[in-house]
Design an enzyme around this catalytic site. Structure first.
Site, mmCIF file in Angstrom:
data_model
loop_
_atom_site.group_PDB
_atom_site.id
_atom_site.type_symbol
_atom_site.label_atom_id
_atom_site.label_comp_id
_atom_site.label_asym_id
_atom_site.label_seq_id
_atom_site.Cartn_x
_atom_site.Cartn_y
_atom_site.Cartn_z
ATOM 1 N N GLU A 125 -5.156 -8.648 0.737
ATOM 2 C CA GLU A 125 -5.853 -8.366 2.001
ATOM 3 C C GLU A 125 -7.342 -8.204 1.724
ATOM 4 O O GLU A 125 -7.723 -7.552 0.760
ATOM 5 C CB GLU A 125 -5.385 -7.054 2.652
ATOM 6 C CG GLU A 125 -3.989 -7.041 3.182
ATOM 7 C CD GLU A 125 -3.630 -5.717 3.866
ATOM 8 O OE1 GLU A 125 -4.533 -4.937 4.251
ATOM 9 O OE2 GLU A 125 -2.424 -5.453 3.996
ATOM 10 N N GLU B 170 0.802 -1.229 0.000
ATOM 11 C CA GLU B 170 0.000 0.000 0.000
ATOM 12 C C GLU B 170 0.837 1.283 0.000
ATOM 13 O O GLU B 170 0.778 2.068 0.954
ATOM 14 C CB GLU B 170 -0.969 0.007 1.190
ATOM 15 C CG GLU B 170 -1.946 -1.147 1.175
ATOM 16 C CD GLU B 170 -2.984 -1.058 2.283
ATOM 17 O OE1 GLU B 170 -2.871 -0.182 3.162
ATOM 18 O OE2 GLU B 170 -3.933 -1.876 2.267
#
Ligand code: IFM
Length: 451
Positions: free
Chosen positions: A356, A163
């Site tokens: 995720e 991220e």
């Protein structure tokens, strides 16, 4: 209907969120150790100093994973545990931990997926200029060498960054995450560019030094996913256009962070949008950034609905006030998993892994000793159904990692948001399988057929 034959089922965590042992065996401090000490930075002044004490309890955690039938486990490596100052001398004790973890996973039949960077930047390097420093990508490449040289005889699956949108956007632009800076846009974009260079150099390191054939990915935060209000061409195009618009905030931007990595160029609309603040770019930078990847990781949590407005431009469809939300106040939008996968597959053509997905809740141990997290089961079931749809429509989908294996330190939210399928009692470090863990075990055993 089940998932593809070689589909991989796993769970994910990250070093600072679970390891604890912040002062053990020579680990150096990271920016998160320092940020947590700042009054008001983290809810309840919490920190990851102890967290789930996974550093000491990792064998117990591996046994839990094995009991659940997990096929794979995605963890991250703490840079400052291995290189306490971020560069220079290697801390062998710290590196040994990842050796033991890898061996333990393999002995339990669980495939390790290692992420090099999940936000815990070495404090010493930060003080030396951090990601703004023009050599920061070389420091990262050197760190990658140390890890790859030690683990790549057993670890095949790698992610460079987790991220980038979030740790750059929250850490250096709005200051809500470590190191808590609010820099001018040109500096934030320079940091972003250096991170992308670091990604490219790390991929080169993994490819050239791995002892077994590696599989390399890059994990993006794609929420809120722009989801079309209806499946008309106009609404789908409105959602797609919004999802990849480079004018989105950097922490929510997809094309700015993915196009250079996969397509070898920054998006045209982004170059125009950021024109005045673009970082200096060397002539070979994009060639370095754009290295062949084996897959893209998507971290998917929620979505926002878009439709084509009267003049054809995308417009948001407000979320109804009564719409179901998680304890983090994120709207539950199962379709986000389908649309994120489809849009990424269409634009980049790389295999996808859901690196995720999960939800936060306020879970407690009931008097019967169990944790009845029915909302999470319902959430996962509905999201996985959308993932099945993506697979059935031809998206090359390689696997799914639930976030998270354990309840853990949720950054600026401290311990107030519980994402685990395993409950942690932090006072006793007691682990309790939640109902969702037992349900997930069945899903894995049936390759998704029970969804
Ligand atoms: O806990 C985080 C993780 O570190 C990165 N992705 C989102 C999760 C939930 O907020």
């Amino acid at each position: 209907m089940t998932f593809p034959k070689n589909f991989v089922w796993g769970a994910a965590t990250s070093a600072y969120q679970i390891e604890g042992a912040a002062g053990d065996d020579g680990r150096g401090p990271s920016i998160w150790d320092e940020f947590c000490r700042r009054p008001g930075a983290v809810l309840q002044r919490a920190s990851g100093a102890i967290a789930c004490d996974h550093y000491h309890l990792y064998l117990q955690d591996i046994a839990l994973m094995q009991g659940l039938g997990l096929q794979s486990y995605r963890f991250s490596i703490s840079w400052s545990r291995v290189l306490p100052c971020g560069m220079g001398a290697v801390n062998e004790d710290g590196l040994d931990f990842y050796d033991r973890l890898t061996d333990g996973l393999l002995a339990a039949g669980i495939t390790p997926y290692a992420t090099l960077y999940h936000w815990d930047y070495p404090l010493a390097l930060h003080r030396f200029g951090g990601w703004l420093h023009r050599e920061s990508s070389d420091w990262f490449a050197r760190y990658a060498e140390v890890i790859v040289d030690r683990l790549s005889d057993r670890v095949r699956h790698w992610f460079t960054f987790n991220e980038p949108q979030i740790f750059v956007g929250f850490g250096y632009q709005d200051g809500s995450h470590a190191p808590g800076e609010k820099l001018e846009l040109s500096k934030v974009l320079t940091i972003g560019h250096n991170v992308l260079l670091a990604h490219g150099k790390a991929v080169q390191v993994i490819r050239s030094r791995s002892k077994i054939m590696p599989s390399i990915g890059y994990a993006l935060s794609v929420s809120p996913v722009a989801v079309p209000a209806t499946e008309t061409d106009q609404d789908i195009q409105s959602a797609r256009q919004t999802f990849f618009a480079a004018s989105r905030p950097l922490s929510r931007n997809n094309s700015w962070w993915t196009d250079p990595v996969v397509l070898g160029r920054y998006p045209e609309d982004g170059l125009a949008f950021f024109e005045k603040d673009l970082p200096p770019m060397g002539k070979d930078d994009l060639r370095t950034i754009c290295q062949p990847l084996d897959l893209l990781g998507l971290n998917v949590y929620f979505g926002e609905t878009y439709r084509a407005g009267a003049d054809g431009t995308p417009e948001v469809v407000p979320c109804a006030p009564e719409h179901e939300r998680t304890s983090f106040n994120w709207p539950v939008v199962p379709e986000s998993l389908y649309w994120a996968s489809r849009f990424y597959w269409e634009r980049y053509g790389l295999p996808i892994i859901i690196s995720e997905n999960g939800m936060a809740a306020h879970d407690t141990v009931s008097p019967d000793g169990c944790v009845h997290d029915g909302q999470r089961i319902d959430f996962l079931r509905r999201y996985l159904t959308q993932l099945q749809r993506a697979c059935s429509e031809g998206v090359d989908m390689r696997g799914y990692f639930v976030w998270s294996l354990l309840d853990n330190f949720e950054w600026a939210e401290g311990y107030t948001q519980q994402f685990g399928i395993v409950h942690i009692d932090y006072a006793s470090q007691q682990r309790t399988l939640k109902d969702s863990a037992l349900w997930y075990k069945e899903v894995i055993a049936a390759n998704g057929a029970v969804v």
